[in-house]
Write a protein that holds these residues in place. Structure first.
Motif, mmCIF file in Angstrom:
data_model
loop_
_atom_site.group_PDB
_atom_site.id
_atom_site.type_symbol
_atom_site.label_atom_id
_atom_site.label_comp_id
_atom_site.label_asym_id
_atom_site.label_seq_id
_atom_site.Cartn_x
_atom_site.Cartn_y
_atom_site.Cartn_z
ATOM 1 N N GLN A 152 32.625 -38.705 17.382
ATOM 2 C CA GLN A 152 32.141 -40.079 17.547
ATOM 3 C C GLN A 152 32.456 -40.938 16.326
ATOM 4 O OE1 GLN A 152 27.915 -40.309 18.253
ATOM 5 N NE2 GLN A 152 28.179 -41.995 19.683
ATOM 6 N N HIS A 153 32.204 -40.413 15.131
ATOM 7 C CA HIS A 153 32.496 -41.124 13.877
ATOM 8 C C HIS A 153 32.949 -40.093 12.848
ATOM 9 C CE1 HIS A 153 30.928 -44.937 15.263
ATOM 10 N NE2 HIS A 153 29.790 -44.366 15.602
ATOM 11 N N PRO A 154 34.247 -39.810 12.770
ATOM 12 C CA PRO A 154 34.737 -38.744 11.886
ATOM 13 C C PRO A 154 34.781 -39.146 10.414
ATOM 14 C CG PRO A 154 36.559 -39.756 13.068
ATOM 15 C CD PRO A 154 35.314 -40.390 13.607
ATOM 16 N N THR A 155 33.602 -39.288 9.830
ATOM 17 C CA THR A 155 33.499 -39.601 8.403
ATOM 18 C C THR A 155 33.391 -38.314 7.594
ATOM 19 O OG1 THR A 155 31.093 -39.697 8.521
ATOM 20 C CG2 THR A 155 32.290 -41.749 8.939
ATOM 21 N N SER A 156 33.535 -38.418 6.278
ATOM 22 C CA SER A 156 33.417 -37.245 5.404
ATOM 23 C C SER A 156 32.049 -36.601 5.546
ATOM 24 C CB SER A 156 33.660 -37.650 3.943
ATOM 25 O OG SER A 156 34.972 -38.119 3.757
ATOM 26 N N VAL A 189 42.192 -31.062 14.522
ATOM 27 C CA VAL A 189 43.600 -31.355 14.807
ATOM 28 C C VAL A 189 43.706 -32.556 15.732
ATOM 29 C CG1 VAL A 189 45.683 -30.510 15.962
ATOM 30 C CG2 VAL A 189 44.435 -29.006 14.396
ATOM 31 N N TRP A 190 42.869 -32.575 16.761
ATOM 32 C CA TRP A 190 42.858 -33.700 17.723
ATOM 33 C C TRP A 190 42.533 -35.015 17.022
ATOM 34 C CZ3 TRP A 190 39.179 -37.211 19.303
ATOM 35 C CH2 TRP A 190 39.449 -37.920 20.475
ATOM 36 N N LEU A 191 41.578 -34.983 16.107
ATOM 37 C CA LEU A 191 41.195 -36.202 15.395
ATOM 38 C C LEU A 191 42.341 -36.782 14.575
ATOM 39 C CD1 LEU A 191 37.601 -35.290 14.134
ATOM 40 C CD2 LEU A 191 38.189 -37.134 15.718
ATOM 41 N N ASN A 192 43.248 -35.940 14.141
ATOM 42 C CA ASN A 192 44.326 -36.408 13.266
ATOM 43 C C ASN A 192 45.607 -36.777 14.012
ATOM 44 O OD1 ASN A 192 43.754 -36.136 10.106
ATOM 45 N ND2 ASN A 192 42.546 -34.606 11.202
ATOM 46 N N ILE A 193 45.552 -36.795 15.326
ATOM 47 C CA ILE A 193 46.688 -37.284 16.100
ATOM 48 C C ILE A 193 46.756 -38.806 15.946
ATOM 49 C CG2 ILE A 193 47.668 -37.563 18.410
ATOM 50 C CD1 ILE A 193 46.335 -34.928 19.179
ATOM 51 N N GLU A 198 40.864 -42.281 6.545
ATOM 52 C CA GLU A 198 40.352 -41.133 5.807
ATOM 53 C C GLU A 198 39.073 -40.633 6.490
ATOM 54 O OE1 GLU A 198 41.490 -39.430 3.268
ATOM 55 O OE2 GLU A 198 43.292 -40.646 3.009
ATOM 56 N N PRO A 199 38.790 -39.328 6.339
ATOM 57 C CA PRO A 199 39.598 -38.317 5.665
ATOM 58 C C PRO A 199 40.708 -37.785 6.571
ATOM 59 C CG PRO A 199 37.570 -37.328 6.452
ATOM 60 C CD PRO A 199 37.490 -38.790 6.793
ATOM 61 N N ARG A 200 41.873 -37.513 5.976
ATOM 62 C CA ARG A 200 42.973 -36.917 6.712
ATOM 63 C C ARG A 200 42.711 -35.420 6.905
ATOM 64 N NH1 ARG A 200 47.380 -40.336 6.695
ATOM 65 N NH2 ARG A 200 48.147 -38.961 8.347
ATOM 66 N N PHE A 201 43.641 -34.734 7.533
ATOM 67 C CA PHE A 201 43.397 -33.370 8.000
ATOM 68 C C PHE A 201 42.984 -32.423 6.868
ATOM 69 C CE2 PHE A 201 44.834 -29.055 9.124
ATOM 70 C CZ PHE A 201 44.072 -28.861 10.263
ATOM 71 N N VAL A 202 43.772 -32.338 5.810
ATOM 72 C CA VAL A 202 43.484 -31.367 4.744
ATOM 73 C C VAL A 202 42.144 -31.663 4.081
ATOM 74 C CG1 VAL A 202 44.257 -30.489 2.509
ATOM 75 C CG2 VAL A 202 45.921 -30.890 4.338
ATOM 76 N N LYS A 203 41.904 -32.926 3.789
ATOM 77 C CA LYS A 203 40.641 -33.300 3.158
ATOM 78 C C LYS A 203 39.466 -33.029 4.096
ATOM 79 C CE LYS A 203 38.202 -37.140 0.949
ATOM 80 N NZ LYS A 203 38.267 -38.585 0.575
ATOM 81 N N GLY A 204 39.643 -33.377 5.366
ATOM 82 C CA GLY A 204 38.573 -33.158 6.338
ATOM 83 C C GLY A 204 38.237 -31.684 6.495
#
Length: 518
Positions: A152-156, A189-193, A198-204
Motif C-alpha cells: 500500500q505504501h512501500p516506505t522504509s 521484486v514486484w514493487l521495484n518493477i 526510494e527505497p530501491r530494491f537493495v536498500k528495501g
C-alpha cells in the motif's frame, strides 16, 4: 475529510468486534466438544510444560516456541492449565487472524457491505480447522496483511515493519517464516518493477532483513542465553534435512481419483471439491502473479491485498501438498480465499454474489463435516467425559481411550509415577498431568540409533510404571509402526517389560515392569 481518521478507527473497531463475535460464537458451539490425544494433545502437553518452566524444543519435542509461550501466558493469567483454557488461548489468536482477514476485505472497497463481510466470515470460519492449528492459519493471514500493508505504501518504515512481522511469525512456526520470506521477496521484486522512488530494491531488502532479525530476536536470545537450547534447536533443523521432508506425505486426492462407485454422493462431492481446491491454489497463484505483474508493468492500480495473496499462495500451496489431506489444505488455503474474496468484492453484483456464494457453499460442504461440533451432532454418539475439570462431549472411541489411560495410571502408575504412551498419544501426559519420560512425545518419524539410545537412558531414569504402544500403521504403512521406526527402543521395552494379556484391543500393547522370578 477531517472525520476520515475517526471513521477509519470506528470501522477497524467494528471489524474487530465482529471477528470477536464470530470466534466467540464458534467457541460456544464447539469449545467443549471433541478431544484428540494426538495433535491437540501435542500442543496441550507443551503448554503445560512451559507453565512449569520447561523450554520447548530443548526439554520436549515441540513446534516452534512462540505458540507455547502465548498459550502458557494466557493460561497462567486465567490460572488454568486445562484443555478448555488452552482452546481459549488459541481462540484469542484466532480473533487476530480473522480480524485481519475481514479488514482486508473491508478495505478492498470504498463502501463496505456487511452482507458480503458476513459471507466472507462464514467462508473463513469454515476453513478454520483443526482448532489446535489455528496458530498456523492465523499466521498465514497475518503475513497477507503485513505484505498488503507494505504494498500500500512501500516506505522504509514499512519495509522494516514487514520484516519485523516475518521474524515474529517465524517464532511461532519456522515454516511460516520461510513462506513469509518467499512471499516478501516476491512482493519486493514486484514493487521495484518500473519503480523510481526510494527505497530501491537493495536498500528495501536490507531494511526488511534488519526487521526480520529484530522480529526473530527472541529466538536468537534463547540460543545465546538459554543453556542447551542452541544445540536442541540446531538438531531440530538438521532432523528435517536428514529425513528430506517436512511431513509424512500422502497421495494428492485429485478429483478424478474419487471412488464414485463406492462412496455416498455427499462424500463423492466432498472429495471432488477437495481436489479442486488443491488445484485452485496452484492456478490462482500462477494467474494472480501474472496478472498483478502485468498490471504493474502497465502502471495500473491493483489491490494491495491481492498482490500479497498472489505471492503467498504458491508457498502455502507447499504446505497443503506436503501432506495432502483436508487439515493441511485448510492451513494453506487462506491466500487463495483472501485473494478471491478481495477480487470479488470489487466486481459487479451479478458476478460478485453468485461466485462468492459458490465459494462459501463449497467451503461449507467440505469443512463443516470435520468440525467437532458438527460431528457430535451428526453422529449422536458423543459421550460426556471430565477432562481437566471441564465436561467435554467426545466420541465413544476417545472416551474409551481416556478411561483406559486412567485405569492403567491408577493401577500401575499411582501418585504421579511416570508412564509412556507412544507413538500417537502425547495428550495422555497432560490428561494425567505427568511428564513424559521421552523427549519425543510424538514418535512419527524413524530415528537414528544414537537418538534412540538417549531415549532409552531417559526411560531408565524415569522408571515408568506402564507403557502403552499404539501399534497402528500410520496411513496404512507398516514401516511406520513404532517397532520399525524405533526398533532399539521397542527391543528395550520387550527385554525389560512384560506384555499384559488383558488389553481391550490388539492395537494397544500394554507393558508393565517385569516381575522378579522367584
Amino acid at each position: 475529510m477531517r472525520n476520515q481518521p475517526q471513521e477509519n478507527k470506528l470501522l477497524v473497531f467494528q471489524v474487530l468486534a465482529f471477528a470477536s463475535f464470530v470466534v466467540f460464537a464458534l467457541f460456544l458451539w464447539q469449545g467443549h466438544k471433541g478431544f484428540s490425544l494426538w495433535d491437540e494433545g501435542f500442543l496441550w502437553y507443551g503448554a503445560q510444560r512451559v507453565m512449569l518452566g520447561e523450554v520447548p524444543v530443548r526439554d520436549f519435542m515441540s513446534y516452534d516456541p512462540g505458540r507455547y509461550y502465548w498459550s502458557a501466558a494466557l493460561m497462567s493469567l486465567w490460572g488454568d492449565n486445562g484443555i478448555v483454557a488452552l482452546r481459549g488461548a488459541v481462540a484469542v489468536f484466532q480473533v487476530i487472524g480473522l480480524f485481519v482477514a475481514l479488514l482486508l476485505i473491508v478495505r478492498s472497497v470504498k463502501t463496505p457491505s456487511f452482507s458480503y463481510l458476513f459471507l466472507s466470515a462464514i467462508t473463513f470460519a469454515a476453513w478454520m480447522y483443526p482448532r489446535h492449528k489455528l496458530f498456523d492459519i492465523s499466521l498465514s493471514i497475518l503475513l497477507i496483511g503485513v505484505l498488503a500493508f507494505l504494498v500500500q505504501h512501500p516506505t522504509s518504515r514499512r519495509y522494516f515493519l514487514a520484516g519485523l512481522c516475518v521474524g515474529l511469525v517465524a517464532i511461532f512456526g519456522r515454516n511460516h517464516g520461510a513462506y513469509g520470506v518467499l512471499g516478501s521477496l516476491g512482493v519486493m521484486v514486484w514493487l521495484n518493477i518500473k519503480r523510481m522512488d526510494e527505497p530501491r530494491f537493495v536498500k528495501g531488502v536490507s531494511i526488511w532483513a534488519i526487521g526480520v532479525m529484530a522480529g526473530f530476536a527472541p529466538i536468537l536470545f534463547m540460543i545465546l542465553l538459554v543453556p542447551g537450547f542452541a544445540s536442541a534447536y540446531w538438531k531440530s533443523l538438521v532432523f528435517f534435512l536428514e529425513i528430506k521432508a517436512t511431513n509424512i506425505t500422502l497421495p494428492v486426492p485429485w478429483p478424478w481419483r474419487v471412488a464414485f462407485d463406492s462412496v455416498s454422493v455427499g462424500k463423492a462431492i466432498r472429495g471432488v471439491l477437495v481436489g479442486l481446491f488443491l488445484i485452485a491454489m496452484i492456478v490462482f497463484s500462477t494467474l494472480a502473479i501474472a496478472w498483478v505483474t502485468w498490471q504493474k508493468f502497465h502502471k495500473r492500480g491493483v489491490s494491495s491485498a491481492l498482490v500479497a495473496a498472489a505471492f503467498l499462495a504458491l508457498p502455502y500451496a507447499h504446505y497443503a501438498y506436503s501432506r495432502a489431506d483436508v487439515g493441511h489444505l485448510a492451513k494453506g488455503i487462506f491466500p487463495l480465499l483472501v485473494g478471491c474474496l478481495v477480487l470479488l468484492a470489487t466486481q459487479p453484483a451479478r458476478i460478485k454474489w453468485p461466485l462468492a456464494l459458490m465459494l462459501c457453499g463449497a467451503s461449507l460442504w467440505v469443512m463443516v463435516h470435520f468440525h467437532p461440533g458438527w460431528q457430535c451432532r451428526a453422529s449422536k454418539q458423543c459421550v460426556n467425559v471430565e477432562i481437566s475439570g471441564s465436561e467435554l462431549s467426545v466420541g465413544a472411541a476417545t472416551a474409551s481411550e481416556i478411561a483406559l489411560l486412567r485405569k492403567l495410571a491408577a493401577q500401575y502408575a499411582p501418585n504421579g509415577q511416570s508412564f509412556i504412551a507412544t507413538p500417537f498419544w502425547p495428550g495422555a501426559y497432560p490428561l494425567l498431568e505427568r511428564k513424559s519420560p521421552m523427549h519425543e512425545i510424538y514418535a512419527l518419524f524413524p530415528r537414528s540409533e544414537s537418538y534412540q539410545q538417549m531415549e532409552i537412558e531417559r526411560i531408565k531414569a524415569a522408571s515408568p510404571g506402564f507403557i502403552v504402544i499404539v501399534d497402528f500403521p500410520l496411513d496404512g504403512r507398516d514401516e511406520l509402526r513404532f517397532r520399525n521406526t524405533h526398533a532399539l527402543i521397542h527391543q528395550y521395552i520387550l527385554d525389560n517389560f512384560e506384555l499384559l494379556p488383558e488389553s481391550p484391543s490388539p492395537v494397544y500393547q500394554i507393558y508393565t515392569i517385569k516381575r522378579a522370578v522367584q
